[in-house]
Design an enzyme around this catalytic site. Structure first.
Site, PDB file in Angstrom:
ATOM      1  CB  SER A 239      32.122  37.983  37.687  1.00  0.00           C
ATOM      2  OG  SER A 239      32.953  36.956  38.200  1.00  0.00           O
ATOM      3  CE  LYS A 240      37.006  43.503  35.060  1.00  0.00           C
ATOM      4  NZ  LYS A 240      36.363  44.507  35.887  1.00  0.00           N
ATOM      5  NE  ARG A 241      34.006  34.735  40.881  1.00  0.00           N
ATOM      6  CZ  ARG A 241      33.217  33.700  40.672  1.00  0.00           C
ATOM      7  NH1 ARG A 241      33.710  32.487  40.720  1.00  0.00           N
ATOM      8  NH2 ARG A 241      31.931  33.866  40.438  1.00  0.00           N
TER       9      ARG A 241
END
Ligand code: GLU
Length: 480
Positions: free
Chosen positions: A253-255
């Site tokens: 994910s963007k994390r």
């Protein structure tokens, strides 16, 4: 044997993500390896979120990565149109077939009613699924409600007590019990078909032989199998490729950093490095070699070598692969890749003054120092920033016996034409001063750059030229 035909069918609701790019790539590799065809089409039935700009951006990303296709968006073909919203008449034909044969029915349930049903099921610990309330409406009831202006959805009547089996080319045999699946919507009340229905019609009419897609669609597969069977259509082969996890083994994910392909282009990664890296996310060649060209990957790619277990997105590995591809690049090609970064840097004026030999050397020195092309900006500082003497440099410059070294350098520096002359000169200088190489190199480096570390001195000197080099040494003498 018929030609293999595969497809990549993104929803244009955002940029092309790493996962989508990997699915597109595996389809491309499979098609090219087998001399088959790749179709690119758009699943744009989410009217609120779909945008033509995203479609264009996705296609741009695919082309940048090196994926081209034989049929579909932009290139056309016999089985178009290639956007689902332009195929509504085609879907309607199949919807009618299902309605007429009693395998689908109109459903008037409102969102609120469905929500209530879901809550009730959850409260009694059951898996929420549609109760089938509208299954038993008579044709007259349906007609009256439609005449009154109610807009029904259309649901597929899921057969009970059936086991749907898919022999997935990656996951092996997977079975689904139809009793766990409620009647599902195939056409929404606004007349737009849902993914599970439209995808089947598209795959059949476009002659898709293999559906290669992300594992998250495995749970959709039984619904699609039901549609194939209900319409007596031939099923394609399926291959569901594993999830991509971040380095902490959580879903990517963007994390975990940049998730869209375009961001990697902007960060200065080479397309062939991403091609190489994405291919290794879930596939591996037979040998140990990890740095492979697109052609090598195409010739080695088979679904048998696609792993069942999740792939881990490892940025360090991508960086390493990118560096290796930069190392392998032909000089002229690398130079033209670097030029925009050199010219748009804060040192564009210094770059403009370089002659061809100096520029060629700079390109070669940078080749070994960068991970991504965007590192060039920072690297140029090492080459062109004026010295700010750091504490350890001042200490070196102020030590006894340093001044004569710098003065001898000024007096003797020849009007050089190549780096070898500079190397030879420093060697001779060291000998004549009866010093250890370190005791000449270090003062020179500190005098010229203000730092005790950096790119090789002869290279720096060559890129600056004689005049700038002497100017820097003169300047440093003020600190001694
Ligand atoms: N539109 C779907 C997606 O973007 C494609 C599903 C499929 O390949 O069947 O994930």
């Amino acid at each position: 044997m018929n030609k293999f035909k595969v497809r990549f069918a993104p929803s244009p609701t955002g940029p092309l993500h790493i996962g989508g790019a990997r699915s597109a790539l595996f389809n491309y590799l499979f098609a090219r390896h087998n001399n088959g065809d790749l179709v690119i089409r758009s699943e744009d039935t989410d009217l609120e979120r779909s945008r033509r700009e995203y479609e264009e951006e996705i296609l741009e990303s695919l082309k940048w990565l090196g994926i081209n296709w034989n049929e579909g968006l932009q290139v056309g073909g016999e089985d178009g149109p290639y956007r689902q919203t332009e195929r509504l008449d085609i879907y309607a034909e199949y919807t009618n077939r299902l309605l007429e044969s009693g395998q689908a029915y109109y459903c008037f349930c409102s969102e609120a009613e469905l929500e209530e049903e879901r809550q009730e099921a959850m409260n009694s610990g059951e898996m929420p699924r549609y109760s089938g309330r509208c299954r038993h409406l008579t044709p007259e009831e349906v007609e009256t409600r439609r005449a009154q202006g109610e807009k029904p959805a259309i649901r597929f009547k899921v057969p009970s007590n059936r086991i749907y089996v898919v022999d997935d080319l990656v996951r092996g045999r997977v079975s689904f019990d139809s009793n766990n699946i409620g009647d599902f919507i195939i056409v929404k009340s606004d007349g737009i078909p849902t993914y599970n229905f439209a995808v089947v019609i598209d795959d059949v009419l476009m002659g898709i032989s293999h559906v290669i897609r992300a594992e998250e669609h495995l749970s959709n597969t039984p619904r699609q199998l039901m549609i194939y069977d209900a319409l007596n259509l031939k099923r394609p082969e399926f291959a569901h490729i594993s999830l991509i996890l971040g380095s902490d083994r959580q879903k990517m994910s963007k994390r975990h950093g940049a998730t869209s392909l375009i961001q990697y282009r902007e960060m200065g990664y080479l397309p062939e490095a991403l091609f190489n890296f994405l291919a290794l996310l879930g596939w591996s060649p037979e040998g140990e070699e990890q740095i492979l060209s697109p052609e090598e990957i195409i010739s080695a790619f088979t679904l048998e070598r696609v792993a069942k277990n999740p792939a881990v997105f490892d940025l360090d590995k991508l960086n390493w692969i990118n560096q290796q591809h930069i190392k392998q690049k032909d000089h002229e090609e690398l130079k033209s890749l670097m030029l925009p970064y050199l010219q748009q840097s804060g040192y564009s004026k210094n770059i403009a003054k370089l002659n061809k030999t100096q520029l060629d050397l700079l390109v070669e020195v940078l080749r070994d120092r960068i991970v991504c092309l965007t590192d060039i900006a920072k690297e140029l500082e090492e080459f062109f920033a004026l010295p700010q003497y750091e504490a350890d440099s001042l200490e070196v410059l102020q030590a006894d016996g340093v001044k004569p070294v710098l003065e001898a350098f000024i007096t003797g520096l020849p009007d050089f034409q190549e780096t070898a002359e500079i190397k030879d000169f420093i060697k001779t200088l060291t000998k004549s001063l009866k010093l250890k190489p370190k005791n000449v190199f270090m003062p020179l480096r500190c005098a010229l750059t203000g730092k005790s570390h950096g790119p090789d001195l002869p290279y720096l000197i060559f890129i600056w030229g004689r005049e700038e080099t002497l100017r820097r040494i003169q300047e440093s003498l003020k600190t001694c």
